[in-house]
Design an enzyme around this catalytic site. Structure first.
Site, PDB file in Angstrom:
ATOM      1  N   LYS A  11       0.760  -1.258   0.054  1.00 20.42           N
ATOM      2  CA  LYS A  11      -0.048  -0.204  -0.134  1.00 20.42           C
ATOM      3  C   LYS A  11       0.815   1.347   0.016  1.00 20.42           C
ATOM      4  CE  LYS A  11      -4.026  -2.242   2.047  1.00 20.42           C
ATOM      5  NZ  LYS A  11      -5.151  -2.104   3.350  1.00 20.42           N
ATOM      6  N   TYR A  51     -12.400  -1.565  -3.431  1.00 24.26           N
ATOM      7  CA  TYR A  51     -12.915  -1.716  -2.357  1.00 24.26           C
ATOM      8  C   TYR A  51     -14.591  -1.581  -2.018  1.00 24.26           C
ATOM      9  CZ  TYR A  51      -8.339  -2.077  -0.133  1.00 24.26           C
ATOM     10  OH  TYR A  51      -6.927  -2.277   0.230  1.00 24.26           O
ATOM     11  N   PHE A  59     -15.384   3.932   7.142  1.00 25.05           N
ATOM     12  CA  PHE A  59     -13.931   4.471   6.956  1.00 25.05           C
ATOM     13  C   PHE A  59     -13.807   4.396   5.466  1.00 25.05           C
ATOM     14  CE2 PHE A  59     -14.123  -0.162   7.704  1.00 25.05           C
ATOM     15  CZ  PHE A  59     -13.635  -0.692   6.423  1.00 25.05           C
ATOM     16  N   ARG A  87      -2.571 -14.383   4.704  1.00 22.09           N
ATOM     17  CA  ARG A  87      -3.310 -13.695   5.704  1.00 22.09           C
ATOM     18  C   ARG A  87      -2.492 -13.657   6.968  1.00 22.09           C
ATOM     19  NH1 ARG A  87      -7.506  -9.972   4.460  1.00 22.09           N
ATOM     20  NH2 ARG A  87      -7.858 -10.176   6.762  1.00 22.09           N
ATOM     21  N   ASN A 114      -2.144   0.356   6.716  1.00 22.54           N
ATOM     22  CA  ASN A 114      -1.615  -0.883   7.206  1.00 22.54           C
ATOM     23  C   ASN A 114      -0.679  -1.722   6.370  1.00 22.54           C
ATOM     24  OD1 ASN A 114      -3.671  -1.695   5.569  1.00 22.54           O
ATOM     25  ND2 ASN A 114      -4.701  -2.762   7.178  1.00 22.54           N
ATOM     26  N   HIS A 117      -2.219  -5.270   1.446  1.00 19.84           N
ATOM     27  CA  HIS A 117      -3.403  -6.107   1.238  1.00 19.84           C
ATOM     28  C   HIS A 117      -3.234  -7.635   1.226  1.00 19.84           C
ATOM     29  CE1 HIS A 117      -7.418  -7.074  -0.284  1.00 19.84           C
ATOM     30  NE2 HIS A 117      -6.976  -7.753  -1.188  1.00 19.84           N
ATOM     31  N   GLU A 128      -9.620  -9.976  -7.536  1.00 17.66           N
ATOM     32  CA  GLU A 128      -8.715  -9.140  -7.337  1.00 17.66           C
ATOM     33  C   GLU A 128      -7.476  -9.207  -8.285  1.00 17.66           C
ATOM     34  OE1 GLU A 128     -10.050  -8.777  -2.503  1.00 17.66           O
ATOM     35  OE2 GLU A 128      -7.999  -9.429  -3.118  1.00 17.66           O
TER      36      GLU A 128
HETATM   37  N1  UDP Z   1      -9.781  -0.134   7.093  1.00 13.95           N
HETATM   38  C1  UDP Z   1      -9.814   1.112   7.882  1.00 13.95           C
HETATM   39  N2  UDP Z   1     -10.392   1.162   9.076  1.00 13.95           N
HETATM   40  C2  UDP Z   1     -11.035   0.041   9.569  1.00 13.95           C
HETATM   41  C3  UDP Z   1     -11.044  -1.063   8.966  1.00 13.95           C
HETATM   42  C4  UDP Z   1     -10.396  -1.280   7.635  1.00 13.95           C
HETATM   43  O1  UDP Z   1      -9.128   2.053   7.539  1.00 13.95           O
HETATM   44  O2  UDP Z   1     -11.694   0.240  10.684  1.00 13.95           O
HETATM   45  C5  UDP Z   1      -9.046  -0.187   6.089  1.00 13.95           C
HETATM   46  C6  UDP Z   1      -7.623  -0.933   5.821  1.00 13.95           C
HETATM   47  O3  UDP Z   1      -6.903  -0.376   5.120  1.00 13.95           O
HETATM   48  C7  UDP Z   1      -7.893  -2.233   5.715  1.00 13.95           C
HETATM   49  C8  UDP Z   1      -8.889  -2.057   4.653  1.00 13.95           C
HETATM   50  O4  UDP Z   1      -9.817  -0.864   4.991  1.00 13.95           O
HETATM   51  O5  UDP Z   1      -6.891  -3.042   5.195  1.00 13.95           O
HETATM   52  C9  UDP Z   1      -9.852  -3.032   4.160  1.00 13.95           C
HETATM   53  O6  UDP Z   1     -10.465  -3.677   5.508  1.00 13.95           O
HETATM   54  P1  UDP Z   1     -11.011  -5.053   5.591  1.00 13.95           P
HETATM   55  O7  UDP Z   1     -11.917  -5.054   6.911  1.00 13.95           O
HETATM   56  O8  UDP Z   1     -11.049  -5.914   4.462  1.00 13.95           O
HETATM   57  O9  UDP Z   1      -9.340  -5.613   6.272  1.00 13.95           O
HETATM   58  P2  UDP Z   1      -8.228  -6.575   5.435  1.00 13.95           P
HETATM   59  O10 UDP Z   1      -8.684  -7.647   4.880  1.00 13.95           O
HETATM   60  O11 UDP Z   1      -7.296  -5.665   4.882  1.00 13.95           O
HETATM   61  O12 UDP Z   1      -7.438  -7.124   6.954  1.00 13.95           O
HETATM   62 MG    MG Z   2     -10.290  -7.550   3.338  1.00 10.38          MG
END
Ligand code: UDP
Ligand code: MG
Length: 139
Positions: A11, A51, A59, A87, A114, A117, A128
């Site tokens: 990212k 997304y 968010f 993961r 974070n 992805h 994806e």
């Molecule tokens: N995200 C955020 N705030 C939150 C949860 C998620 O900004 O409270 C962002 C973060 O960059 C995350 C992405 O949205 O990686 C997608 O969220 P998801 O729940 O799918 O998390 P991931 O699968 O990436 O762990």
């Molecule tokens: Mg996700």
């Protein structure tokens, strides 16, 4: 090959901080093979589409703004049990909750920025991957 591929993006925060190489090294060190990779920048509509599942989440706007803020590195990775193992390698969404040694624990700045992805299912890995690359039958 269903079950053996996942999709990742390094990212904007991690790319901007010069952590692309360190993160790729950890990915390869964990046994993933890079089968396709490119550095690019998402447009607003790309990020909204990628997304889309989070459209109604509080968010979402912040996420789109962040994901379009600079270049990302997108890649398709191959390994047995790729989705689940990747993961585990990246750790929890919120880096304060991520396990020691995970990529997010090491490189993420916040729950939003974070670092990386990882697809959450075989089906999404395929969707994806196709968002950035033309995935052929061998995947
Ligand atoms: N995200 C955020 N705030 C939150 C949860 C998620 O900004 O409270 C962002 C973060 O960059 C995350 C992405 O949205 O990686 C997608 O969220 P998801 O729940 O799918 O998390 P991931 O699968 O990436 O762990
Ligand atoms: Mg996700």
């Amino acid at each position: 090959m269903k079950g053996n591929i996942t999709f990742t993006m390094i990212k904007p925060d991690a790319v901007a901080d010069g952590n692309t190489g360190a993160i790729l090294s950890r990915i390869e060190g964990a046994g993933f093979r890079i089968v396709a990779m490119k550095k690019t920048q998402l447009s607003k509509s790309d990020a909204e589409k990628f997304y889309g599942i989070h459209r109604e989440r509080p968010f979402f706007r912040e996420l789109v703004e962040y994901m379009t803020s600079g270049p990302i590195v997108a890649a398709i990775l191959e390994k047995e049990n790729a989705v689940e193992d990747f993961r585990k390698l990246i750790g929890a969404t919120d880096p304060t909750k991520a396990e020691e040694g995970t990529i997010r624990k090491l490189f993420a700045k916040s729950i939003s920025a974070n670092a990386i992805h990882g697809s959450d299912s075989d089906e999404n890995a395929y969707i994806e991957g196709n968002f950035f690359f033309s995935m052929r039958e061998r995947f």
